[in-house]
Scaffold this motif. Structure first.
Motif, PDB file in Angstrom:
ATOM      1  N   GLY A 148       0.819  -1.214   0.000  1.00 61.63           N
ATOM      2  CA  GLY A 148       0.000   0.000   0.000  1.00 61.63           C
ATOM      3  C   GLY A 148       0.852   1.263   0.000  1.00 61.63           C
ATOM      4  O   GLY A 148       1.750   1.432  -0.825  1.00 61.63           O
ATOM      5  N   GLU A 149       0.590   2.150   0.979  1.00 66.09           N
ATOM      6  CA  GLU A 149       1.293   3.430   1.039  1.00 66.09           C
ATOM      7  C   GLU A 149       2.774   3.270   1.411  1.00 66.09           C
ATOM      8  O   GLU A 149       3.563   4.207   1.228  1.00 66.09           O
ATOM      9  CB  GLU A 149       0.611   4.356   2.051  1.00 66.09           C
ATOM     10  N   TRP A 151       4.787   1.341  -0.027  1.00 66.70           N
ATOM     11  CA  TRP A 151       5.545   0.930  -1.214  1.00 66.70           C
ATOM     12  C   TRP A 151       6.370   2.084  -1.767  1.00 66.70           C
ATOM     13  O   TRP A 151       5.902   3.209  -1.885  1.00 66.70           O
ATOM     14  CB  TRP A 151       4.584   0.418  -2.284  1.00 66.70           C
TER      15      TRP A 151
END
Length: 251
Positions: A148-149, A151
């Motif tokens: 998600g964020e 990455w």
């Protein structure tokens, strides 16, 4: 008789042979014979051991499986495989370009071109490499979704679960750990390059293609490698591994 100087006085004066305290007449160090260092013997994996390692990596869904395939089948160096980007991979054409490398220099990860022009080359991809890279592409997308964020977007082929590049030393540690789990001898990562030619022969890669991969200038050199092939049972196992991977769907 002439009034010239006596003949013995016309000769140049010779330096006294007397030595001062602390002086020696010969270079003693030059008399010491130093034995040349012995070359370190390498004991790379056999084709059977390489097959066992790759099978175990595949069965474990190791995210570095494709990296191990490139190292063993194409002879990639550690820096080359860690520095590989998708820009240099053409799965449709079945080609891969060795151009970049990733190294830690002075406490910094440096992504730069390979050291020499001779190191840069576009190589044909045997089917087992194409399949492994296709699987890697799918795994990357799954990892990206899971992170998600967290990455970190990059073009590196091989990344951690958060998209960051691998530390070279950590890659070595993971290779050693995978070797132990696969039940094969522990060898240096660099020594895997010496298994490359035999694996290409066992995978039935055409000698002319192998010549390009091994970067031989003469086909005769490649054919010498092809005279040392494993048993037919090992060859069948490797072909089965390639076919299995081609049909495998990692979810």
């Amino acid at each position: 008789m002439g009034l010239g100087r006596p003949a013995h006085r016309l000769r140049p004066r010779r330096r006294s042979a007397r030595l001062h305290d602390g002086e020696i007449s010969k270079n003693v160090a030059a008399l010491v014979k130093v034995r040349s260092a012995r070359k370190t013997k390498r004991y790379p994996w056999s084709v059977e051991e390489a097959r066992q390692f790759l099978e175990a990596s595949s069965a474990a869904h190791d995210p570095l499986y494709a990296a191990y395939v490139l190292i063993l089948v194409l002879g990639f160096r550690r820096g080359e495989v860690l520095g590989l980007t998708w820009e240099n991979v053409n799965l449709d054409a079945g080609e891969i370009t060795v151009q970049m490398q990733l190294q830690r220099i002075n406490r910094r990860l440096v992504h730069d071109e390979t050291k020499t022009e001779a190191s840069t080359a576009t190589l044909p991809l045997p089917q087992i490499c194409v399949t492994a890279l296709q699987l890697r592409l799918k795994e990357r997308e799954l990892a990206k979704q899971a992170a998600g964020e967290l990455w970190t977007e990059s073009d590196f082929v091989f990344t951690t679960r958060y998209g960051t590049p691998y530390e070279p030393r950590n890659f070595n540690r993971l290779f050693v750990a995978r070797s132990a789990r696969a039940g094969v001898r522990r060898i240096r990562l660099h020594d895997t390059r010496h298994t490359c030619g035999s694996l290409l022969a066992a995978l039935d890669v055409h000698p002319r293609v192998a010549m390009q991969i091994l970067r031989h200038s003469k086909i005769a050199v490649t054919m010498e490698v092809y005279t040392h092939v494993p048993s037919e049972s090992t060859r069948r196992a490797l072909r089965k591994l390639g076919k299995h991977l081609g049909k495998q769907d990692r979810k």
